[in-house]
Write a protein that holds these residues in place. Structure first.
Motif, PDB file in Angstrom:
ATOM      1  N   ALA A  47      54.343  -1.827  55.720  1.00 15.37           N
ATOM      2  CA  ALA A  47      55.655  -1.690  55.083  1.00 15.37           C
ATOM      3  C   ALA A  47      55.661  -0.569  54.055  1.00 15.37           C
ATOM      4  CB  ALA A  47      56.051  -3.013  54.443  1.00 15.37           C
ATOM      5  N   GLY A  89      59.543  10.422  54.362  1.00 16.47           N
ATOM      6  CA  GLY A  89      59.745   8.980  54.443  1.00 16.47           C
ATOM      7  C   GLY A  89      59.493   8.262  53.138  1.00 16.47           C
ATOM      8  N   LEU A 143      58.993   3.306  48.069  1.00 15.02           N
ATOM      9  CA  LEU A 143      58.661   2.874  49.426  1.00 15.02           C
ATOM     10  C   LEU A 143      58.228   4.088  50.238  1.00 15.02           C
ATOM     11  CD1 LEU A 143      59.973   0.196  51.640  1.00 15.02           C
ATOM     12  CD2 LEU A 143      60.205   2.498  52.586  1.00 15.02           C
ATOM     13  N   GLU A 145      57.467   5.057  54.112  1.00 12.57           N
ATOM     14  CA  GLU A 145      57.554   4.610  55.503  1.00 12.57           C
ATOM     15  C   GLU A 145      56.644   5.468  56.362  1.00 12.57           C
ATOM     16  OE1 GLU A 145      61.041   4.668  58.690  1.00 12.57           O
ATOM     17  OE2 GLU A 145      61.243   3.020  57.248  1.00 12.57           O
ATOM     18  N   LYS A 208      60.034  -6.323  62.893  1.00 13.64           N
ATOM     19  CA  LYS A 208      60.860  -5.170  62.553  1.00 13.64           C
ATOM     20  C   LYS A 208      62.254  -5.461  63.105  1.00 13.64           C
ATOM     21  CE  LYS A 208      57.489  -2.447  60.932  1.00 13.64           C
ATOM     22  NZ  LYS A 208      57.446  -1.834  59.589  1.00 13.64           N
ATOM     23  N   GLY A 229      63.345  -0.377  55.176  1.00  9.92           N
ATOM     24  CA  GLY A 229      62.832   0.976  55.330  1.00  9.92           C
ATOM     25  C   GLY A 229      63.959   1.944  55.631  1.00  9.92           C
ATOM     26  N   THR A 234      61.392  -4.689  57.504  1.00 11.18           N
ATOM     27  CA  THR A 234      60.156  -5.401  57.805  1.00 11.18           C
ATOM     28  C   THR A 234      60.236  -6.805  57.222  1.00 11.18           C
ATOM     29  OG1 THR A 234      58.883  -3.336  57.742  1.00 11.18           O
ATOM     30  CG2 THR A 234      57.642  -5.393  57.559  1.00 11.18           C
TER      31      THR A 234
END
Length: 342
Positions: A47, A89, A143, A145, A208, A229, A234
């Motif tokens: 994640a 990402g 985050l 990804e 997912k 995401g 997730t």
């Protein structure tokens, strides 16, 4: 003559190490050798939220803190350039950590020291989600990804002249004739490559799903989480110590689904994209150290190890890569001038 360095492993730790090595030693010839890439690696299913737990540790508390700091500010710097962050990402994400049991579950000493916003939930916030929540924290973190970040690192590595080879190594001995230094970022593979039986699989399983209306992350008590995401959500999870089961388990699926939909009922209508199982390369302590590695023919290889990150590989990879590259430079005959940042 330029030094030849081989990085074993193409997960987030291996790619982070290889790209950082290119920055610090631009005259070195660097090759990545791995049997799995991008979507086939454990890193791909992670994640990727920046949320270190107390079980993440390096050789000393000082090294642990340095690796976390270097990682946090590495990712934080991306967010100054929105377009580059999207390509890689990486994004800011806000959310809640809730508990009906213990106040310590919703605290995180490291995050509280580096994040601009980390605070206790208000009474009203504790009532947003179904459940008897007694304790809670709200915070804004990063985050990462890996569906975007791993290709981003791969492209960067190749654009700088890096070489990638797909090969399943049976022993580090195979590399001795071709490389001056080997950096072992093989994750779970280190169990076989350097006979480290302290590396064990920590099995994880997630869904997912498509649920674009979910904007905030949620962590509930121990291993229940909902993490939005860029392209999917997730839902997890589990941490099964020394479990070698690589298949989706229907009982784990049912438990994860029930826990996540009970706290966020709108997920009942989410489209399931896939279920995924991965082995986190758990070790009691991340191994980042130099070794004159003995070969079967009596010679030695110059090896720097960088593996055993467990479930914290994504968040800690830039920092452990920086530490490992410093050790690699100790093995090289000369220290190269870093690339200009201009």
């Amino acid at each position: 003559m330029a030094s030849k360095v081989c990085v074993v492993g193409a997960g987030v730790v291996g790619l982070s190490t290889a790209t950082h090595l290119q920055e610090q030693c631009p005259d070195a010839h660097i090759t990545i050798i791995a049997d799995k890439f991008t979507v086939d690696t454990t890193s791909d299913g992670a994640a990727g939220i920046f949320r270190p737990g107390s079980s993440f540790r390096c050789a000393t508390s000082e090294i642990t803190r340095q690796c976390l700091d270097d990682s946090f500010y590495h990712y934080r710097k991306f967010l100054d350039d929105e377009a580059e962050a999207i390509r890689a990402g990486i994004k800011w994400i806000s959310g809640y950590q809730l508990s009906s049991k213990y106040p310590g579950i919703v605290r995180n000493a490291y995050l509280e020291s580096v994040l601009d916003e980390f605070r206790p939930c208000t009474k009203e916030e504790l009532e947003i989600y179904p459940g008897d929540w007694k304790y809670g924290s709200f915070y804004k973190t990063i985050l990462i990804e890996n569906r975007r970040y791993l290709p981003y690192l791969t492209e960067k590595f190749k654009s700088r002249g890096g070489v990638i080879e797909q090969h399943c190594l049976e022993s580090l001995d195979e590399l001795g004739k071709d490389f001056d230094v080997i950096c072992n970022c093989s994750g779970f593979g280190a169990r076989e490559l350097c006979n480290d039986i302290t590396v064990l699989p920590m099995r994880g399983q997630v869904f997912k799903v498509n649920a674009p209306w979910v904007k905030n992350f949620l962590y509930v008590d121990y291993d229940t989480y909902i993490l939005p995401g860029f392209s999917s959500i997730t839902l997890g999870g589990c941490r099964q110590y020394d479990s070698w089961n690589a298949e989706v388990n229907k009982y784990d699926s049912a438990a994860i689904w029930e826990r996540c939909t009970s706290i966020l009922p709108s997920l009942e209508k989410a489209e399931i994209v896939k279920e995924w199982v991965g082995w986190r390369p758990y070790r009691y302590c991340v191994r980042i150290e130099k070794e004159n590695f003995p070969t079967k023919n009596g010679n030695t290889l110059k090896v720097v190890h960088n593996y055993g990150h467990g479930g914290y590989g994504v968040l800690s990879a830039p920092g452990t890569a920086k530490y490992a590259v410093n050790l690699i430079q100790d093995f090289l005959p000369t220290t190269s001038v870093p690339l200009s940042k201009l």
